[in-house]
Write an enzyme that holds these catalytic residues in place. Structure first.
Site, PDB file in Angstrom:
ATOM      1  N   ASP A 477      -3.091   2.582  -7.378  1.00  0.00           N
ATOM      2  CA  ASP A 477      -3.938   1.766  -6.514  1.00  0.00           C
ATOM      3  C   ASP A 477      -4.671   0.702  -7.317  1.00  0.00           C
ATOM      4  O   ASP A 477      -4.872   0.828  -8.530  1.00  0.00           O
ATOM      5  CB  ASP A 477      -4.939   2.659  -5.773  1.00  0.00           C
ATOM      6  N   ASP A 545      -3.457  -0.284   4.458  1.00  0.00           N
ATOM      7  CA  ASP A 545      -4.307   0.874   4.743  1.00  0.00           C
ATOM      8  C   ASP A 545      -4.427   1.122   6.244  1.00  0.00           C
ATOM      9  O   ASP A 545      -4.992   2.136   6.659  1.00  0.00           O
ATOM     10  CB  ASP A 545      -5.707   0.652   4.159  1.00  0.00           C
TER      11      ASP A 545
END
Length: 788
Positions: A477, A545
């Site tokens: 990430d 997301d």
């Protein structure tokens, strides 16, 4: 194939041709890019005519008063010699002079591809790829430009990149350098870009291409969720299935710059490369600078075929290693189920539930290290949080493997929190600006990847954990943009943004090249790094997301213009969705996620028994058709109604297809729906059948009173209990017809629910409903037998 004859270069792929010539004054004049033409085709019909001197034009040479660089379609241009369009290069000399004039000096043909150290690019063997290197030179300024072309024959893609060489005796300041310049005659073009932000990535935007310049760029330090580096241009009449279109993208993960300029004489100049924002690269005598690789493709048969050129290029020439063309496992990620609140037993219970429904890979997300109980602490540390994992990470991973599951782990190696052992020991590792308070994003600072000590720290710690715990999958990430862009290791801060990306690529190579068995999924708050550069290291990327399937219709469809479904991480989550509060059917959540690398991101223990049964059936279906869904030919259906989206994935042999029919908001008393399926073998016979799926009683609310013999409270204990254990079968349709009829006429589907009358033949869609359709080739003997 690449040929050179009579001062004309011809680059040929399987279905396209690209031609340019050397003018009498030594410039490279673009001639043609489009459908494939014969090698002996006279290029005169394609040349931009200049039979009269145009007003206000500056003559390049008085010997030809019609020769003006401003009205020539060029492969490369300079500054100060009469071309007033955007220049692909800006070089400042010590005396302040910017004028450059690059003319042809030599060329050479090379087998295979051309690679530059430290930069990822497309790859291929000598049979499938041929390269051309052309040397241009400004003799008075002692600067050389190498234009590099690579033809990827079978996938109809041409790659371009550039090298600037300081051949003089004084240093040069390079302030702009593009990987690609292409001038085309305008064809009433419209521009397709893919824009957005966090949880709304890659939304398609169509802009008319009027006079002037449109810029598609990023200044965030990454390729960004604001503007993806890839873009398309198509004629006004181009659709998904018809018309001429061109596509462009960049193999780069940093600040990008794409410019589309229409001149006052209807030439369209396209440039793509590193963003000149805050860029300055000093070249000492003898030094060179190499740009990232840009790629381009053409289709004369619409955007779908253009996209599939890119898809085949990525699957065959960008993605590499053990996971190239390999089916991706179905994963379960614990993030939305647990956030930071978990322990080992909670994880193992969730993993066991996943195993029961067919999950193949269990991923432990954020929160396993340091003091990571919120997003305010722990980043930069690699000590395991013993309160959550008392037996350590290695023991936890062993228990996951003992469940016969692959073990995945989340990292965010490029970041650091103030509250971390790393920051307390090495505050100099974080990006800061002297005299200014650092700007935080998600309570974190960015580590300085220009610093070799930082790169070593990341490589050593991540590699140690991967090896000790035998990790099978990594989610990497990167949860904020870069600010305070200054490295104490650099004398020239104009190099920072590019040096950072070179440092990132070095780190990824050192970690993952020696560990090709690891499935690496890049993630950057969703789509901040959905680009070809990252795909050279990570075979799949977390698309967003946002796991709301209705939002994902826009996100995944936008990405599909540039990237194949195999690269898109797509998850089923709980509803109402955390990003939108929208309540969507479980079937639609799966039906959208199935057109990607499937995962689940919810607490399976909180599902009802009938929902878990449905999830198990979904995973079983996906595994059966996984090859087609991940690596088939993806086609977008025409949007024949504003509230409909249709996708198709066709098997490479055209014997099988999966189609998704999605409805956003329902209309009252909807008219008929049509399902057309393009791309099948015209003369072959196919059976089309709806995938069976469950409808849950709670969705009908008070309507259950109209379909049951007794009146029951829809929120009463009886129906709540029934809803946990039973579901209704949705409408299943079945038809047999030829590939030609499926493409041209299609199928008129059964009525939707229109406000009255429900039976087993009525399709129940409503808001956010959807269905999948399986199409299989059949022969005469099979025609009477229904597919499973």
């Amino acid at each position: 194939m690449i040929t050179f004859k009579d001062n004309v270069f011809r680059l040929s792929t399987k279905k396209t041709s690209y031609c340019f010539r050397i003018t009498p004054f030594g410039h490279l004049e673009h001639v043609y890019y489009g459908e494939k033409i014969d090698q002996d085709q006279d290029i005169l019909p394609f040349i931009h005519k200049r039979t009269a001197q145009l007003g206000s034009c500056v003559m390049y040479d008085e010997s030809d008063e019609t020769y003006s660089l401003d009205t020539l379609p060029l492969e490369w241009s300079g500054i100060g010699k009469g071309d007033y369009r955007l220049s692909p290069v800006e070089i400042k000399r010590p005396g302040g002079n910017y004028t450059t004039d690059f003319v042809y000096r030599s060329h050479r043909l090379l087998p295979g591809t051309i690679t530059f150290p430290g930069l990822p690019s497309g790859y291929g063997d000598e049979e499938g790829c041929t390269s051309l290197e052309i040397t241009l030179e400004d003799l008075t300024e002692k600067v050389k430009v190498l234009l590099c072309y690579t033809v990827f024959h079978e996938v109809d893609v041409i790659a371009r990149k550039t090298v600037i060489v300081n051949a003089g005796e004084t240093k040069l300041s390079l302030q702009k350098i593009m990987s690609l310049q292409l001038d085309l005659p305008n064809d009433d073009f419209k521009l397709l870009t893919f824009n957005g932000g966090w949880i709304k990535e890659a939304h398609k935007q169509i802009s008319p291409l009027g006079y002037g310049t449109i810029v598609n760029s990023s200044t965030t330090g990454d390729s960004s969720n604001i503007h993806n580096p890839g873009f398309l241009i198509g004629s006004a009449y181009t659709t998904e299935e018809t018309g001429r279109a061109y596509g462009f993208n960049l193999v780069y993960s940093g600040n990008h710059y794409g410019a589309i300029e229409r001149s006052n004489h209807d030439l369209v100049r396209i440039q793509l490369g590193i963003n000149p924002h805050c860029f300055e690269w000093v070249l000492e005598p003898g030094e060179r600078f190499c740009t990232p690789e840009a790629v381009m493709t053409f289709s004369g048969t619409g955007y779908n075929d253009l996209s599939n050129n890119f898809h085949r290029f990525i699957n065959h020439h960008i993605v590499r290693g053990n996971w190239k063309n390999r089916e991706r496992p179905v994963l379960l990620n614990n993030w939305e189920a647990n956030f930071f609140k978990f322990n080992q037993e909670k994880l193992l219970r969730l993993a066991r539930k996943g195993k029961e429904v067919g999950i193949e890979l269990f991923v432990l997300d954020d929160g396993w290290f340091g003091a990571r109980n919120s997003d305010k602490a722990g980043l930069g540390d690699y000590t395991v949080n013993k309160k959550k994992l008392p037996e350590g990470l290695k023991s936890y991973a062993k228990k996951i493997h003992e469940l016969d599951l692959l073990c995945g782990l989340w990292f965010e190696p490029e970041m650091v929190n103030y509250d971390s052992d790393l920051y307390r020991a090495h505050p100099e590792y974080a990006l800061t600006t002297p005299g200014k308070k650092p700007s935080l994003g998600r309570n974190q600072l960015v580590l300085d990847l220009c610093n070799p000590q930082v790169r070593d720290y990341i490589v050593e710690n991540v590699s140690r954990i991967l090896d000790e715990c035998e990790i099978d999958y990594v989610k990497w990430d990167y949860n904020r943009h870069i600010s305070d862009a200054l490295s104490t290791t650099l004398n020239n801060q104009g190099e920072f943004f590019h040096r950072y990306i070179l440092g990132l690529y070095e780190v990824l190579e050192r970690i993952f090249i020696p560990r090709p068995h690891i499935l690496f999924e890049s993630c950057s708050s969703g789509g901040n790094r959905f680009d070809l550069g990252m795909l050279c290291y990570s075979p799949q990327i977390w698309s967003s997301d946002d796991t709301d399937p209705i939002e994902r219709l826009k996100i995944q469809e936008g990405l599909s213009y540039l990237y194949p479904p195999s690269t898109m991480g797509a998850h089923v989550s709980a509803a109402p969705h955390q990003q939108t509060l929208r309540d969507t059917p479980l079937s639609t959540r799966f039906n959208v996620a199935a057109f990607g690398s499937l995962g689940y991101e919810l607490d399976l223990q909180q599902l009802s028994p009938v929902e878990r049964k449905e999830v198990k059936a979904q995973i079983s279906f996906y595994k059966r058709y996984r090859r087609t869904l991940q690596y088939g030919t993806f086609r977008r259906g025409e949007h024949y109604k504003d509230n409909k989206v249709i996708w198709h994935s066709l098997a490479v042999d055209q014997k099988e297809a999966i189609s998704g029919f999605f409805q956003t908001l329902a209309g009252a008393s909807e008219g008929f729906d049509r399902l057309r399926i393009p791309g099948l073998i015209p003369e072959s016979k196919y059976r089309v059948k709806t995938k069976a799926q469950r409808l849950f009683i709670k969705r009908f609310g008070g309507l259950v009173k109209h379909i049951m013999p007794v009146t029951l409270n829809p929120d009463g204990v009886i129906l709540r209990t029934a809803n946990r254990h039973y579901g209704l079968d949705d409408c299943v349709e079945e038809y047999t017809l030829t590939g030609a009829l499926l493409k041209d006429n299609g199928i008129l589907l059964n009525n939707q629910f229109v406000g009255s009358y429900i039976n087993e033949h009525v399709r129940i869609l409503g808001d956010f409903g959807s269905s999948l359709y399986v199409t299989r080739e059949v022969n005469d003997e099979e025609e009477l037998r229904s597919p499973e």
